[in-house]
Design a protein around this motif. Structure first.
Motif, short mmCIF file in Angstrom:
data_model
loop_
_atom_site.label_atom_id
_atom_site.label_comp_id
_atom_site.label_asym_id
_atom_site.label_seq_id
_atom_site.Cartn_x
_atom_site.Cartn_y
_atom_site.Cartn_z
N PRO A 5 -47.74 -16.35 15.28
CA PRO A 5 -47.01 -15.33 14.54
C PRO A 5 -46.09 -14.48 15.43
O PRO A 5 -44.97 -14.15 15.05
N ALA A 6 -46.55 -14.16 16.63
CA ALA A 6 -45.72 -13.37 17.55
C ALA A 6 -44.49 -14.16 17.98
O ALA A 6 -43.38 -13.61 18.05
N ALA A 9 -42.14 -14.47 14.94
CA ALA A 9 -41.49 -13.18 14.69
C ALA A 9 -40.38 -12.94 15.70
O ALA A 9 -39.30 -12.48 15.36
N THR A 16 -44.13 -8.61 13.59
CA THR A 16 -45.17 -9.47 13.02
C THR A 16 -45.61 -8.97 11.64
O THR A 16 -45.98 -9.77 10.78
N ARG A 20 -45.64 -11.23 8.30
CA ARG A 20 -46.84 -11.34 7.47
C ARG A 20 -46.51 -11.05 6.00
O ARG A 20 -46.97 -11.74 5.09
#
Length: 88
Positions: A5-6, A9, A16, A20
């Motif tokens: 996710p990091a 992003a 993040t 989400r």
């Protein structure tokens, strides 16, 4: 290769938390390895960017406008304010 996710992003220039939210709203595809382990494919990030691309619209305040061509049927004439006062 899957992105965390990091990493996803950072690739999308988002935080993040925003990523989400986009995932939760169904705007971006993801890979659910487990219930808690979410990863992203680079091509899904690219697809998301492509779906958001917009063509710039011409700004109405700076666009050239042509004057409306209308015919006036008014028979009134313009007189000065002081002339009307003097006529009384």
């Amino acid at each position: 290769m899957l992105l965390t996710p990091a990493e996803a992003a950072a690739r999308l220039h988002l935080c993040t938390k925003t990523l989400r939210r986009l995932r939760r709203e169904g705007h971006i595809r993801y890979v659910a390895i487990t219930d808690r382990k979410i990863l992203y494919r680079p091509e899904d990030c690219d697809e998301f960017v492509a779906s958001r691309a917009r063509k710039a619209a011409e700004c109405p305040s700076t666009s050239r406008r042509t004057r409306p061509t209308t015919t006036s049927i008014s028979s009134g004439k313009v007189i000065g304010f002081t002339a009307r006062r003097a006529a009384r």
